[in-house]
Design a protein around this motif. Structure first.
Motif, short mmCIF file in Angstrom:
data_model
loop_
_atom_site.label_atom_id
_atom_site.label_comp_id
_atom_site.label_asym_id
_atom_site.label_seq_id
_atom_site.Cartn_x
_atom_site.Cartn_y
_atom_site.Cartn_z
N LYS A 99 0.84 -1.20 0.00
CA LYS A 99 0.00 0.00 0.00
C LYS A 99 0.88 1.25 0.00
O LYS A 99 0.61 2.22 -0.72
N LYS A 103 1.56 4.39 -2.83
CA LYS A 103 1.61 5.82 -2.47
C LYS A 103 2.94 6.44 -2.88
O LYS A 103 2.99 7.55 -3.42
N ASN A 200 -4.92 6.31 -2.75
CA ASN A 200 -6.05 5.56 -2.18
C ASN A 200 -6.96 5.04 -3.27
O ASN A 200 -7.46 3.91 -3.20
N TRP A 203 -5.12 2.16 -4.86
CA TRP A 203 -5.05 0.99 -3.98
C TRP A 203 -6.39 0.26 -3.92
O TRP A 203 -6.44 -0.97 -3.94
N ARG A 204 -7.49 1.01 -3.88
CA ARG A 204 -8.80 0.37 -3.86
C ARG A 204 -9.06 -0.42 -5.13
O ARG A 204 -9.73 -1.45 -5.11
#
Length: 214
Positions: A99, A103, A200, A203-204
């Motif tokens: 994760k 980023k 985010n 990542w989702r």
């Protein structure tokens, strides 16, 4: 090795004519001056006369280092492509938490776009893509970034290369396009917040393919 030209000071504040510089230092000075001119004017409108004047050197000194405008442009472009690819590789190697890797990778593109000298414009907005060498260098910025991300995905998830590459292309495209849009919007969103928003989102969408977190 040093060189001498007529006495003056370059527009960029560095040593200019009459000042003896090692060849590598002079080359760096010339590249910095050329960067300003190419970004401001584009390749076609940029003139070697203006680059020499901005660097504070004579044209013969400029031509000692770069035989022509295209060679000068390519030296800059290749250095910027290397910078971006190294940023992406560094981001992937900065952590084993996937994760955070996502980023960091998004952040690498935002940092590159936000860097001094607007180097990203030569990579993503070049007005010389009809030149095969330029097109190849620009393409390398994407392909090498995608290759690095693909390798990380396949190593950590077991996905086949084709699926991993699609995810990598998606992450690179999302990062690059949103970073440029963020800059065009005059950084209305703080960079840290922008990177968090986009990472985010990424990542989702691909988190299922990145099961390893430590």
């Amino acid at each position: 090795m040093t060189e001498t030209a007529q006495t003056t000071v370059g527009h960029n504040g560095g040593a200019g004519r009459g000042v003896r510089l090692p060849r590598t230092a002079r080359r760096a000075q010339l590249l910095a001056a050329a960067q300003d001119v190419f970004v401001s004017n584009g390749y076609h409108a940029a003139a070697m006369d203006e680059i020499a004047e901005r660097a504070g050197v004579s044209k013969p000194v400029l031509y000692q280092h770069f035989p022509g405008k295209l060679e000068l442009y390519m030296a800059l472009l290749e250095s910027h492509v290397d910078e971006l690819v190294n940023r992406v590789r560094g981001a992937l190697e900065s952590t084993t938490d996937n994760k955070q890797r996502v980023k960091a990778t998004v952040g690498a593109f935002y940092d590159f776009v936000d860097g001094e000298g607007q180097a990203f414009r030569m990579v993503f907005e070049s007005d010389l893509r009809s030149e095969p060498a330029v097109a190849q260098a620009v393409e390398r910025a994407t392909t090498e970034s995608v290759k690095a991300i693909t390798g990380t995905i396949t190593a950590d998830t077991g996905l086949d290369e084709h699926r991993a590459r699609l995810l990598a292309v998606g992450l690179v495209g999302l990062s690059q396009v949103t970073a440029r849009a963020w800059l065009a919007d005059d950084r209305q969103v703080p960079k840290e917040d922008a990177v968090a928003l986009i990472s985010n989102l990424a990542w989702r969408g691909i988190g299922g393919g990145f099961p390893l977190q430590h």
